[in-house]
Design a protein around this motif. Sequence first.
Motif, PDB file in Angstrom:
ATOM      1  N   PHE A   1      -3.787 -26.389  66.190  1.00 31.26           N
ATOM      2  CA  PHE A   1      -4.730 -26.693  67.263  1.00 31.26           C
ATOM      3  C   PHE A   1      -3.971 -27.003  68.559  1.00 31.26           C
ATOM      4  N   GLU A   2      -3.000 -27.886  68.479  1.00 30.79           N
ATOM      5  CA  GLU A   2      -2.247 -28.285  69.667  1.00 30.79           C
ATOM      6  C   GLU A   2      -1.400 -27.128  70.198  1.00 30.79           C
ATOM      7  N   PHE A   3      -0.769 -26.375  69.299  1.00 29.30           N
ATOM      8  CA  PHE A   3       0.032 -25.231  69.728  1.00 29.30           C
ATOM      9  C   PHE A   3      -0.841 -24.206  70.442  1.00 29.30           C
ATOM     10  N   THR A   4      -2.003 -23.907  69.860  1.00 31.89           N
ATOM     11  CA  THR A   4      -2.894 -22.898  70.428  1.00 31.89           C
ATOM     12  C   THR A   4      -3.343 -23.287  71.827  1.00 31.89           C
ATOM     13  N   ALA A   5      -3.711 -24.542  72.018  1.00 32.93           N
ATOM     14  CA  ALA A   5      -4.145 -24.996  73.339  1.00 32.93           C
ATOM     15  C   ALA A   5      -3.035 -24.808  74.371  1.00 32.93           C
TER      16      ALA A   5
ATOM     17  N   VAL B   1     -14.080 -25.788  67.705  1.00 28.92           N
ATOM     18  CA  VAL B   1     -14.970 -25.465  68.828  1.00 28.92           C
ATOM     19  C   VAL B   1     -14.071 -25.160  70.021  1.00 28.92           C
ATOM     20  N   LYS B   2     -14.075 -23.911  70.447  1.00 27.12           N
ATOM     21  CA  LYS B   2     -13.104 -23.439  71.428  1.00 27.12           C
ATOM     22  C   LYS B   2     -13.369 -23.937  72.846  1.00 27.12           C
ATOM     23  N   HIS B   3     -14.598 -24.311  73.124  1.00 26.80           N
ATOM     24  CA  HIS B   3     -14.950 -24.753  74.472  1.00 26.80           C
ATOM     25  C   HIS B   3     -16.151 -25.678  74.380  1.00 26.80           C
ATOM     26  N   LEU B   4     -15.950 -26.941  74.689  1.00 31.22           N
ATOM     27  CA  LEU B   4     -17.024 -27.918  74.618  1.00 31.22           C
ATOM     28  C   LEU B   4     -17.781 -27.999  75.942  1.00 31.22           C
ATOM     29  N   ALA B   5     -19.092 -28.239  75.852  1.00 25.67           N
ATOM     30  CA  ALA B   5     -19.921 -28.508  77.025  1.00 25.67           C
ATOM     31  C   ALA B   5     -21.003 -29.484  76.595  1.00 25.67           C
ATOM     32  N   TYR B   6     -21.009 -30.670  77.190  1.00 30.84           N
ATOM     33  CA  TYR B   6     -21.987 -31.694  76.834  1.00 30.84           C
ATOM     34  C   TYR B   6     -22.200 -32.595  78.043  1.00 30.84           C
TER      35      TYR B   6
ATOM     36  N   GLY C   1     -22.026 -35.380  80.687  1.00 28.26           N
ATOM     37  CA  GLY C   1     -21.013 -36.387  80.977  1.00 28.26           C
ATOM     38  C   GLY C   1     -19.582 -35.904  80.853  1.00 28.26           C
ATOM     39  N   ARG C   2     -19.407 -34.655  80.460  1.00 24.01           N
ATOM     40  CA  ARG C   2     -18.047 -34.129  80.321  1.00 24.01           C
ATOM     41  C   ARG C   2     -17.398 -34.008  81.693  1.00 24.01           C
ATOM     42  N   GLY C   3     -16.079 -34.322  81.777  1.00 18.59           N
ATOM     43  CA  GLY C   3     -15.351 -34.231  83.033  1.00 18.59           C
ATOM     44  C   GLY C   3     -15.269 -32.802  83.542  1.00 18.59           C
ATOM     45  N   ALA C   4     -15.590 -32.590  84.798  1.00 21.57           N
ATOM     46  CA  ALA C   4     -15.614 -31.246  85.362  1.00 21.57           C
ATOM     47  C   ALA C   4     -14.231 -30.650  85.538  1.00 21.57           C
ATOM     48  N   GLU C   5     -13.200 -31.491  85.565  1.00 23.62           N
ATOM     49  CA  GLU C   5     -11.845 -31.001  85.819  1.00 23.62           C
ATOM     50  C   GLU C   5     -11.092 -30.625  84.547  1.00 23.62           C
ATOM     51  N   ASP C   6     -11.696 -30.843  83.392  1.00 23.28           N
ATOM     52  CA  ASP C   6     -11.016 -30.587  82.122  1.00 23.28           C
ATOM     53  C   ASP C   6     -11.680 -29.465  81.332  1.00 23.28           C
ATOM     54  N   PHE C   7     -10.869 -28.791  80.520  1.00 24.38           N
ATOM     55  CA  PHE C   7     -11.344 -27.856  79.507  1.00 24.38           C
ATOM     56  C   PHE C   7     -11.164 -28.570  78.178  1.00 24.38           C
ATOM     57  N   GLU C   8     -12.237 -28.718  77.409  1.00 28.14           N
ATOM     58  CA  GLU C   8     -12.184 -29.534  76.196  1.00 28.14           C
ATOM     59  C   GLU C   8     -12.425 -28.701  74.945  1.00 28.14           C
TER      60      GLU C   8
ATOM     61  N   ARG D   1      -7.992 -32.214  75.508  1.00 27.52           N
ATOM     62  CA  ARG D   1      -8.269 -31.834  76.894  1.00 27.52           C
ATOM     63  C   ARG D   1      -7.061 -31.113  77.489  1.00 27.52           C
ATOM     64  N   ARG D   2      -7.322 -30.085  78.264  1.00 27.99           N
ATOM     65  CA  ARG D   2      -6.297 -29.467  79.096  1.00 27.99           C
ATOM     66  C   ARG D   2      -6.918 -29.182  80.456  1.00 27.99           C
ATOM     67  N   PRO D   3      -6.099 -28.996  81.478  1.00 24.46           N
ATOM     68  CA  PRO D   3      -6.677 -28.760  82.808  1.00 24.46           C
ATOM     69  C   PRO D   3      -7.513 -27.489  82.854  1.00 24.46           C
ATOM     70  N   LEU D   4      -8.628 -27.562  83.555  1.00 24.67           N
ATOM     71  CA  LEU D   4      -9.484 -26.394  83.752  1.00 24.67           C
ATOM     72  C   LEU D   4      -8.986 -25.654  84.979  1.00 24.67           C
TER      73      LEU D   4
END
Length: 290
Positions: free
Chosen positions: A245-249, A183-188, A190-197, A210-213
């Motif tokens: 997965f980790e490399f791609t992120a 899943v390339k981009h999570l949205a649910y 309670g998710r933190g607004a400052e992160d891209f998950e 998680r990586r910084p948004l």
Amino acid sequence: MKRTPHLLAIQSHVVFGHAGNGAAVFPMQRVGVNVWALNTVQFSNHTQYGQWTGEVLAPAQIPALVEGIAAIGELGNCDAVLSGYMGSAEQGRAILSGVARIKAANPKALYLCDPVMGHPEKGCIVPAEVSRFLLEEALAAADVLCPNQLELDSFCDRRPQSLEDCVSMARSLLERGPKTVLVKHLAYPGRGAEDFEMLLVTAEGSWHLRRPLLAFPRQPVGVGDLTSGLFLARLLLGDSCLAAFEFTAAAVHEVLLETQACASYELELVRAQDRIVHPRVRFEARRLSC
């Protein structure tokens, strides 16, 4: 010398900018994979500019081009197929025909489906028949599925209420065909607004990253195409699903950092090319218990 992998990338192409094959082919080549690009559409630019010119490839051309590769004895060297944006459901069925033909020539070949569906908020225009095709036909044929949250919701016909719910939804897709769901981009809620998950789910487990948004005046287009392409490329180069997965992120984050620094709307793939191959950052995925 270790053999260089080959993959067939069947998705859209833009003359200007980076989307579809225009976002994925060069980065996949840069990390060490031979890419055979087959463009489902050729547009002047991506559709989120609000205007474009170009045309859709006739569906019959897809199996014809695959047979042309077979005729010169190269089809068995194809290690994977990547599909993305499709102009019609008929075109999608032609892609599945090509996938079947390649798997007959090379049973080990993978099929990664990036199920591009319409996204009104971003201006992404996809015929309704394509979404139905992806839901009803493409899912079962895919070895790897790379939806975003909206596409995951469509496959499961519901919206998640938590991260655990996202995992459950992705895991349910494993029972319908794919062996891996990214899943390339999570949205649910309670998710933190400052992160891209992001989320990776296989039969062996599930991992959350998680990586910084990063902030942009207009979010660049083609990030999902870049993500799917790099993930598949790293799998073909021998990475485990988790390592890919980790490399791609990390690699995608490097591209976005360069794009942000240039105040660009289009992805700065050329300027970031060395960082794609050797990311300076690293994001560790957390294994989930659910």
